[in-house]
Design a protein around this motif. Structure first.
Motif, PDB file in Angstrom:
ATOM      1  N   THR A 237      -9.158 111.381   9.329  1.00 48.11           N
ATOM      2  CA  THR A 237     -10.410 111.811   8.706  1.00 48.11           C
ATOM      3  C   THR A 237     -10.287 111.587   7.203  1.00 48.11           C
ATOM      4  O   THR A 237      -9.182 111.371   6.666  1.00 48.11           O
ATOM      5  N   TRP A 238     -11.415 111.698   6.507  1.00 48.46           N
ATOM      6  CA  TRP A 238     -11.357 111.583   5.050  1.00 48.46           C
ATOM      7  C   TRP A 238     -10.581 112.740   4.433  1.00 48.46           C
ATOM      8  O   TRP A 238      -9.966 112.585   3.379  1.00 48.46           O
ATOM      9  N   ALA A 239     -10.563 113.883   5.096  1.00 49.05           N
ATOM     10  CA  ALA A 239      -9.747 115.000   4.611  1.00 49.05           C
ATOM     11  C   ALA A 239      -8.267 114.650   4.667  1.00 49.05           C
ATOM     12  O   ALA A 239      -7.496 114.981   3.754  1.00 49.05           O
ATOM     13  N   ASP A 240      -7.842 113.950   5.737  1.00 51.53           N
ATOM     14  CA  ASP A 240      -6.455 113.487   5.832  1.00 51.53           C
ATOM     15  C   ASP A 240      -6.123 112.545   4.683  1.00 51.53           C
ATOM     16  O   ASP A 240      -5.043 112.624   4.077  1.00 51.53           O
ATOM     17  N   ILE A 241      -7.046 111.649   4.389  1.00 51.30           N
ATOM     18  CA  ILE A 241      -6.825 110.663   3.325  1.00 51.30           C
ATOM     19  C   ILE A 241      -6.730 111.344   1.970  1.00 51.30           C
ATOM     20  O   ILE A 241      -5.851 111.019   1.148  1.00 51.30           O
ATOM     21  N   LYS A 242      -7.613 112.293   1.697  1.00 56.93           N
ATOM     22  CA  LYS A 242      -7.573 112.999   0.410  1.00 56.93           C
ATOM     23  C   LYS A 242      -6.250 113.733   0.228  1.00 56.93           C
ATOM     24  O   LYS A 242      -5.626 113.655  -0.847  1.00 56.93           O
ATOM     25  N   THR A 243      -5.802 114.420   1.263  1.00 57.31           N
ATOM     26  CA  THR A 243      -4.533 115.157   1.171  1.00 57.31           C
ATOM     27  C   THR A 243      -3.377 114.209   0.892  1.00 57.31           C
ATOM     28  O   THR A 243      -2.518 114.474   0.021  1.00 57.31           O
ATOM     29  N   ALA A 244      -3.336 113.097   1.621  1.00 58.61           N
ATOM     30  CA  ALA A 244      -2.245 112.137   1.439  1.00 58.61           C
ATOM     31  C   ALA A 244      -2.303 111.489   0.061  1.00 58.61           C
ATOM     32  O   ALA A 244      -1.269 111.329  -0.609  1.00 58.61           O
ATOM     33  N   ALA A 245      -3.507 111.110  -0.389  1.00 53.14           N
ATOM     34  CA  ALA A 245      -3.641 110.460  -1.697  1.00 53.14           C
ATOM     35  C   ALA A 245      -3.179 111.385  -2.815  1.00 53.14           C
ATOM     36  O   ALA A 245      -2.488 110.966  -3.756  1.00 53.14           O
TER      37      ALA A 245
ATOM     38  N   GLY B 134       3.503  97.671  -5.247  1.00 54.68           N
ATOM     39  CA  GLY B 134       3.972  99.026  -5.015  1.00 54.68           C
ATOM     40  C   GLY B 134       3.253 100.086  -5.812  1.00 54.68           C
ATOM     41  O   GLY B 134       3.767 101.198  -5.978  1.00 54.68           O
ATOM     42  N   LYS B 135       2.032  99.783  -6.286  1.00 58.14           N
ATOM     43  CA  LYS B 135       1.322 100.725  -7.149  1.00 58.14           C
ATOM     44  C   LYS B 135       0.263 101.548  -6.406  1.00 58.14           C
ATOM     45  O   LYS B 135      -0.413 102.373  -7.013  1.00 58.14           O
ATOM     46  N   CYS B 136       0.088 101.311  -5.102  1.00 52.71           N
ATOM     47  CA  CYS B 136      -0.908 102.044  -4.326  1.00 52.71           C
ATOM     48  C   CYS B 136      -0.247 102.755  -3.156  1.00 52.71           C
ATOM     49  O   CYS B 136       0.510 102.131  -2.401  1.00 52.71           O
ATOM     50  N   GLY B 137      -0.566 104.021  -2.990  1.00 49.59           N
ATOM     51  CA  GLY B 137      -0.089 104.728  -1.812  1.00 49.59           C
ATOM     52  C   GLY B 137      -0.904 104.382  -0.585  1.00 49.59           C
ATOM     53  O   GLY B 137      -0.366 104.179   0.511  1.00 49.59           O
ATOM     54  N   ILE B 138      -2.229 104.323  -0.763  1.00 54.25           N
ATOM     55  CA  ILE B 138      -3.163 104.027   0.325  1.00 54.25           C
ATOM     56  C   ILE B 138      -4.141 102.966  -0.166  1.00 54.25           C
ATOM     57  O   ILE B 138      -4.629 103.026  -1.296  1.00 54.25           O
ATOM     58  N   TRP B 139      -4.419 102.012   0.697  1.00 52.89           N
ATOM     59  CA  TRP B 139      -5.464 101.024   0.427  1.00 52.89           C
ATOM     60  C   TRP B 139      -6.303 100.901   1.688  1.00 52.89           C
ATOM     61  O   TRP B 139      -5.757 100.645   2.770  1.00 52.89           O
TER      62      TRP B 139
ATOM     63  N   GLU C 298       6.270 109.783   3.748  1.00 55.97           N
ATOM     64  CA  GLU C 298       7.414 110.582   4.203  1.00 55.97           C
ATOM     65  C   GLU C 298       7.941 111.452   3.074  1.00 55.97           C
ATOM     66  O   GLU C 298       8.221 112.648   3.262  1.00 55.97           O
ATOM     67  N   ALA C 299       8.069 110.872   1.886  1.00 55.20           N
ATOM     68  CA  ALA C 299       8.587 111.629   0.746  1.00 55.20           C
ATOM     69  C   ALA C 299       7.643 112.770   0.364  1.00 55.20           C
ATOM     70  O   ALA C 299       8.090 113.833  -0.086  1.00 55.20           O
ATOM     71  N   ALA C 300       6.340 112.552   0.560  1.00 57.96           N
ATOM     72  CA  ALA C 300       5.354 113.576   0.221  1.00 57.96           C
ATOM     73  C   ALA C 300       5.177 114.595   1.336  1.00 57.96           C
ATOM     74  O   ALA C 300       4.490 115.608   1.148  1.00 57.96           O
ATOM     75  N   GLY C 301       5.777 114.326   2.486  1.00 61.13           N
ATOM     76  CA  GLY C 301       5.660 115.251   3.603  1.00 61.13           C
ATOM     77  C   GLY C 301       4.290 115.258   4.262  1.00 61.13           C
ATOM     78  O   GLY C 301       3.844 116.289   4.778  1.00 61.13           O
ATOM     79  N   VAL C 302       3.597 114.082   4.241  1.00 63.02           N
ATOM     80  CA  VAL C 302       2.271 114.001   4.859  1.00 63.02           C
ATOM     81  C   VAL C 302       2.300 112.987   6.001  1.00 63.02           C
ATOM     82  O   VAL C 302       3.106 112.050   6.005  1.00 63.02           O
ATOM     83  N   THR C 303       1.414 113.189   6.950  1.00 53.38           N
ATOM     84  CA  THR C 303       1.272 112.280   8.078  1.00 53.38           C
ATOM     85  C   THR C 303      -0.146 111.738   8.103  1.00 53.38           C
ATOM     86  O   THR C 303      -1.111 112.509   7.998  1.00 53.38           O
ATOM     87  N   ILE C 304      -0.268 110.430   8.200  1.00 51.77           N
ATOM     88  CA  ILE C 304      -1.578 109.818   8.365  1.00 51.77           C
ATOM     89  C   ILE C 304      -1.706 109.423   9.833  1.00 51.77           C
ATOM     90  O   ILE C 304      -1.003 108.529  10.302  1.00 51.77           O
ATOM     91  N   PRO C 305      -2.570 110.100  10.590  1.00 51.85           N
ATOM     92  CA  PRO C 305      -2.694 109.798  12.021  1.00 51.85           C
ATOM     93  C   PRO C 305      -3.341 108.434  12.248  1.00 51.85           C
ATOM     94  O   PRO C 305      -3.919 107.839  11.325  1.00 51.85           O
ATOM     95  N   ASP C 306      -3.253 107.928  13.476  1.00 56.47           N
ATOM     96  CA  ASP C 306      -3.855 106.631  13.798  1.00 56.47           C
ATOM     97  C   ASP C 306      -5.362 106.642  13.616  1.00 56.47           C
ATOM     98  O   ASP C 306      -5.966 105.599  13.373  1.00 56.47           O
ATOM     99  N   SER C 307      -5.964 107.818  13.750  1.00 56.27           N
ATOM    100  CA  SER C 307      -7.416 107.947  13.610  1.00 56.27           C
ATOM    101  C   SER C 307      -7.700 109.053  12.584  1.00 56.27           C
ATOM    102  O   SER C 307      -8.083 110.172  12.939  1.00 56.27           O
TER     103      SER C 307
END
Length: 438
Positions: free
Chosen positions: A159-167, A254-259, A148-157
């Protein structure tokens, strides 16, 4: 009774009324994961109901456990009475007559309640050879507050592009928050479980229909290079030494955004007693590459089996039936809450309203497990079964050797191209030696 078992029994031998009487000791080999550690603390009901059975635990890190139990069962060493093994070993070992059949468990055990995909994975010719302690697929776990703070949304399904942007947007290395944590520790069931699933999601496969390795393919190259880029740019330091437990600890701190890892981790990252981010975790399916209809196809169960070399099979059956029963699940729920119930094994758990209310990850776990197709883990034709592994006896050695190459690339000791070339050469040699490649 083996010499080792006598040594373990030691002073437990008793003499009653002049007749030698001795309690049976079960030596249980298990993995040092959270659910198994919990089980060891909750055995009082079993030992009280079975005062003639003593439990001895051998708790090991995942790679070491696999090595020791494989050596013991292959040599008929008889060191263990109960083994913690996975869906990879069960069908292979059952066909070697190394495991005791479990088709005679008591009616109240309700074997028909085991999730069909898990039951099938643990059976040979409709006979159950292991019973699941917990089952899992793989999914995305992420920090909702950071997203939320980064302004990104990870959808329920995603893509790896979504993950890269969020990470990228979640990473704050100065604050010791890393955008993504993924397995890097070498091992066929450690980094190669993840990387095999990732390659599957890119459209890759381990072997073509002639059993020729495919590490020179565009799919493997893209998957490995993207993995290395994610971890180099947005991952924690020392990632080549991190497996499931290490990444779990990082996420809980709290050291990982995505796992992205096993669904079983969900109950631990949402545990307020041990996770600093328990109320800030979202869940999504394992990612796929855009245009590839495959979200990883990971299916696993850490299960309890009895080696044919055990000298106490009847006592061992009592234990494995208790430890994987509905009663044990209810015991965990009464002690630690329904959120902590061993997941991914029984249909009745996912029909339980109390579990659904307590476990925000339940629906995504079941969705991920139901989506797994271990007979068709790639969108390409394959001659093998298995999701995050290849179900052939040689895979333990081959998978670990490849995992060492890829872990070295993550550590900066070689390039991705060199790691893939080494994997191709080594795997081709071993598959030729084993007779798969003519």
């Amino acid at each position: 009774m083996s010499y080792l078992k006598r040594a373990l029994l030691g002073a437990s031998a008793l003499t009653v009324m002049g007749i030698a009487a001795q309690a049976e000791t079960l030596t249980i080999a298990t993995v040092n994961n959270g659910d198994m550690i919990r089980m060891q603390k909750m055995t009082a009901p079993f030992t009280e109901a079975n005062p003639d059975i003593t439990l001895e635990w051998v708790t090991l890190e995942e790679n070491i456990l696999r090595e020791r139990v494989t050596t013991d069962i292959a040599t008929k060493g008889g060191q263990y009475d109960v083994l913690t093994i996975g869906t990879y070993e069960v069908p292979i070992w059952a066909k070697q007559d190394w495991l005791v059949p479990l088709n005679d468990l008591p009616a109240e055990y309700d074997a028909a309640d085991i999730l069909p995909s898990i039951s099938a994975a643990l059976s040979v010719d409709d006979t159950l050879y292991a019973v699941p302690f917990y089952g899992e697929s793989a999914m995305v776990m992420y920090r909702t507050d950071l997203a939320e703070a980064a302004g990104v949304t990870i959808p329920d399904s995603p893509t790896w592009a979504d993950i890269k942007t969020a990470a990228e947007k979640m990473t704050n290395k100065d604050g010791e928050v890393y955008g993504i944590c993924l397995r890097g520790k070498p091992g066929w069931g450690e980094n190669m479980a993840f990387l095999t699933a990732m390659a599957n999601s890119y459209g890759g496969r381990w072997f073509d229909m002639d059993w020729k390795p495919q590490f020179e393919s565009a799919e493997w190259s893209e998957a490995l290079n993207d993995y290395l880029a994610l971890m180099t740019n947005y991952g924690p330091p020392g990632a080549s030494s991190n497996g499931f437990n290490e990444n779990l600890s990082l996420f809980q701190q709290g050291k990982c955004g995505i796992w992205i890892d096993a669904t079983v981790a969900a109950s631990f990252v949402t545990d307020p007693a041990n996770s600093t981010v328990a109320d800030k975790v979202g869940f999504a399916q394992f990612p796929n590459k855009e245009g590839v209809d495959n979200h990883g196809n990971w299916l696993w169960a850490w299960s309890l089996a009895i080696p044919a070399s055990s000298d106490a099979p009847d006592a061992a059956k009592k234990f494995v039936a208790w430890a994987t029963s509905k009663d044990y699940t209810a015991q965990v729920a009464a002690t630690d809450g329904w959120r902590s119930a061993p997941p991914g094994t029984r249909t009745s758990l996912y029909e339980n309203a109390e579990y659904q209310a307590a476990a925000p990850f339940a629906a995504m776990t079941l969705t991920s497990m139901n989506a797994a197709n271990t007979t068709k883990s790639s969108v390409q034709d394959i001659p093998y079964s298995g999701g995050q592994f290849v179900a052939i006896p040689e895979f333990q050695g081959i998978g670990t050797a490849v995992g060492q190459q890829f872990s070295a690339a993550l550590a900066g000791q070689m390039s991705a191209a060199d790691a893939l070339a080494g994997a191709q050469a080594n795997t081709t040699r071993e598959m030729t030696r084993a007779g798969y490649i003519k």
